[in-house]
Design an enzyme around this catalytic site. Structure first.
Site, PDB file in Angstrom:
ATOM      1  N   GLY A  81      20.330  72.353  62.243  1.00 30.94           N
ATOM      2  CA  GLY A  81      20.017  73.153  62.268  1.00 30.94           C
ATOM      3  C   GLY A  81      19.836  74.473  61.176  1.00 30.94           C
ATOM      4  N   TYR A 178      23.699  71.960  59.041  1.00 27.22           N
ATOM      5  CA  TYR A 178      25.003  73.100  59.835  1.00 27.22           C
ATOM      6  C   TYR A 178      26.016  72.303  60.855  1.00 27.22           C
ATOM      7  CZ  TYR A 178      25.617  77.536  62.221  1.00 27.22           C
ATOM      8  OH  TYR A 178      25.410  78.283  63.010  1.00 27.22           O
ATOM      9  N   ASP A 372      20.249  68.000  47.350  1.00 25.34           N
ATOM     10  CA  ASP A 372      20.574  68.956  48.049  1.00 25.34           C
ATOM     11  C   ASP A 372      19.929  70.173  47.486  1.00 25.34           C
ATOM     12  OD1 ASP A 372      19.694  69.876  50.371  1.00 25.34           O
ATOM     13  OD2 ASP A 372      21.837  69.584  51.228  1.00 25.34           O
ATOM     14  N   HIS A 424      19.612  66.152  51.270  1.00 15.50           N
ATOM     15  CA  HIS A 424      20.770  66.144  51.907  1.00 15.50           C
ATOM     16  C   HIS A 424      20.707  65.399  53.324  1.00 15.50           C
ATOM     17  CE1 HIS A 424      21.088  69.645  54.812  1.00 15.50           C
ATOM     18  NE2 HIS A 424      20.586  69.176  55.578  1.00 15.50           N
TER      19      HIS A 424
END
Lengths: 447, 447
Positions: A81, A178, A372, A424
């Site tokens: 995130g 992340y 991605d 992703h």
């Protein structure tokens, strides 16, 4: 040992082991609402308090392996995130045993679930994400890399106390996006603490934020070479964003990124060749229609993210999962806006940690779905190139069913694997290829 | 005019018009073997001799528009290679009215056939390609850009004599790949000759070879940023191939390209995210199976090229098409190895022709399917950037059914359009998007 001594010895153990068993059993999920009939593994979920005074508690979901869980490794999975839930993505869309149907109420088996190969521990992290919470509201506004890693380590230590059968078990940390920060940062703590209960072997990260400078250079190049942005915007990005923090970009860089966003239009940036979740896409969900609309290029539902919002907010589901026991003031969300937007410390580079852990001989794999545009393969390639590792193999294509599954290069201390045609969330878009990757990682064998 | 004079006048016209009608009628295709029942357009095919002394004759196939052909423009379509057949690609896989079934014997309608919008003239060019031949065998070993363009011009002039109803009709030239040379080169001759019968309005090229230097730089960058080649090979390509002819590369450059080929593995370089034609893919051809194998990402058969080899080598088909009337010593092939390998002159850049024809106010559109690694979107972007044209619009996404169909930028004198998710043969991989592109081009309206 005399019988008498044996009894004393067993009595001494009893309070401990029975309390463990009790705590475990309290977390056991007997049945998830809408689950298929033939669930063949045990699973557990609940809270571990990581900071008593602040009242921070992290929510986990352990899905044990469907075959011989006692001999399989344990893998902790983290989503990024920052602010996004590992239940929303990792468990429900990527590697978990179940996927959620469009009704938001029923589940179906994921044929390429990673718990066929390992026991999977999903953690919603940090506090404020998903069902994880803090009684100190300000915590949500001050989350950052360091506390996230420290809390996750406390979680781990306490969790191993609750599940002592996993002590000394082969243990890996995995995640994406992340979590490219979370995974090496937590790995570093685990490695340095050297807790004998935690038999830490290595980590694997996908489409991972690694090094802000190289990630940005690769990001902008990816956008231009994939035809997503104009020559002018590419130029402006290169000028305004280099040497800037990706979590805290300068106003000029933010402006250039906004321009790029606008030019890219309404594509799915996480999977640039698939359809977006729109009315048109929703109408095409049925298998029948998918055949007639060949540009709907795989049995992947672009609206899948919506269903977890319905499922995990159901009171029955929360009850079955021992979640939201404190009555959260907000609904469960796939990503917390507050946590995501107010993110505090975010070091510019994970490369020093990579160097330390490569030096320690840990198993480190980096993978990348190559369609991605958010944390793209180019950035990953630049970051790994910056490590200046010695190549052990050439760059080579790997195969699945006679088709190129992606490319790989093995370096001394690190293996890079790309997954061709995956976005992703690799295991969402290319489930079989993601499964083969995980299998190779666990076996420590090149693709 | 008195009745008597009228008769004289009509008699004077008769020899000419009846000979045209005869020649046309001789070329009329009454029925193609295996065609669907409801064919609603006229089509013609046959030979036009372009050089009497050498015995060079070019084969064409005219598929008239299915609705109001008399009011629709005429579009000449050329495929590249060099050495590849416009029947094999343009007609049978891309924009033609029919596609060939896997049996190699029967045809089905292409729902996005471009002859819904225009009369399409497919030309197999130069002599030695497909059914086009030369009685002077050495011609096959000495083909090159200049003779290709000159022969095509002679073909055109003679063809308009055979089909005088197309004289003065709006006329466009179109094509893809190495026809990125043929199309502007022929356009230049047509423009310069200024033949009043040919009402030339402009050209459109896709995934087109434009300028060797910029094409190469874009090519290598595309390969690396799409994860197809190693850092080392990328480096070697940049060092050995810049400023080299793409048709006649240096030995060092050829060696680097070979290394790149090997690293890319067995992908389809013309469409890097689709499956290749293998046993596994062949087994998946049925619609039923396609649903169960979601990575088979569209109703596109990667083995389609095989079927044209079967179809166009059928004696019945050749008879119906008035093809191979001289008994060629070799079978019809999708691409001629001799012509392709022995290619003579190939100027390094088409940009001077672009400048001349832009200056002449012709309509010029360049399109690019963005998942082609052979003549990729990056090379096209670099080439067009080198023209230093004044932008009329920003770079913007265009939409089809609420999904991004690609991107476009309008310049003074040239329009660039990308087709998202399409490979080298745009209308094969994204038939609907290709159709919308052609419609916009004919209407001279931005996407």
């Amino acid at each position: 040992m005399s019988p008498r001594l044996l009894v004393v010895f067993l009595l001494a153990l009893l309070p401990f082991s029975s309390s463990c068993r009790d705590a475990q059993e309290k977390d056991r999920i007997s049945r998830l609402p809408g689950e298929p009939n033939d669930v063949s593994f045990s699973h557990y979920s609940g809270y571990v308090t990581v900071n008593e005074s602040a009242g921070r508690a992290l929510f986990y979901w352990l899905t044990e392996s469907s075959q011989h869980p006692e001999s399989k490794p344990l893998v902790l999975w983290l989503n990024g995130g920052p602010g996004c839930s590992s239940l929303a993505y990792g468990a429900a869309e990527e590697i978990g045993p179940f996927r959620i149907n469009p009704d938001g109420k029923t589940l179906y088996h994921n044929p390429y679930a990673w718990n066929k190969l390992a026991n999977l521990l999903f953690l919603e992290s940090p506090a404020g994400v998903g069902f994880s919470y803090s009684n100190t509201t300000s915590d949500l506004y001050t989350a950052g890399d360091q506390r996230t890693a420290e809390d996750a380590y406390v979680f781990l230590v306490k969790w191993f106390e609750r599940f002592p059968q996993y002590k000394h078990r082969e243990f890996y940390i995995a995640g994406e996006s992340y979590a490219g920060h979370y995974v090496p940062q937590l790995s570093q703590i685990v490695h340095r603490k050297n807790n004998p209960a935690i038999n830490f072997k290595g980590f694997i990260v996908g489409n991972a934020v690694i090094d802000d400078y190289h990630d940005f250079v690769g990001l902008f190049e990816y956008w231009w070479t994939h035809g997503l942005i104009s020559d002018l915007t590419y130029h402006n990005l290169r000028i305004t964003c280099e040497f800037v923090s990706s979590e805290h970009p300068s106003p000029e860089c933010s402006k250039a990124i906004e321009a790029a966003d606008k030019e890219q239009g309404d594509i799915d940036p996480y999977s640039i060749y698939t359809v977006t979740c729109k009315k048109e896409a929703a109408a095409l969900r049925s298998r029948f229609l998918r055949v007639r609309h060949p540009w709907m290029w795989r049995a992947y539902d672009p609206c899948t993210e919506r269903y977890s919002g319905m499922y995990f907010n159901s009171p029955e589901v929360q009850k079955a999962m021992h979640a939201n026991t404190t009555g959260l003031a907000y609904p469960w969300k796939t990503c917390s806006d507050i946590v995501g937007e107010k993110w505090a410390d975010s070091p510019l580079s994970m490369l020093p940690i990579y160097k330390e852990l490569i030096g320690a001989g840990l198993r480190i794999w980096v993978f990348s779905g190559d369609t991605d545009s958010v944390v793209p393969v180019t950035g990953t390639r630049y970051s790994i190139r910056a490590l200046k590792l010695q190549p052990v193999s050439k760059w080579y294509p790997w195969y699945d069913n006679g088709q190129v599954g992606g490319w790989s290069q093995v370096y001394k201390g690190l293996t890079l694997v790309t997954i061709h045609g995956a976005g992703h969330e690799v295991p969402l878009h290319r489930p079989r290829r993601g499964f083969l990757l995980f299998q190779s990682f666990l076996n420590n064998k090149p693709m």
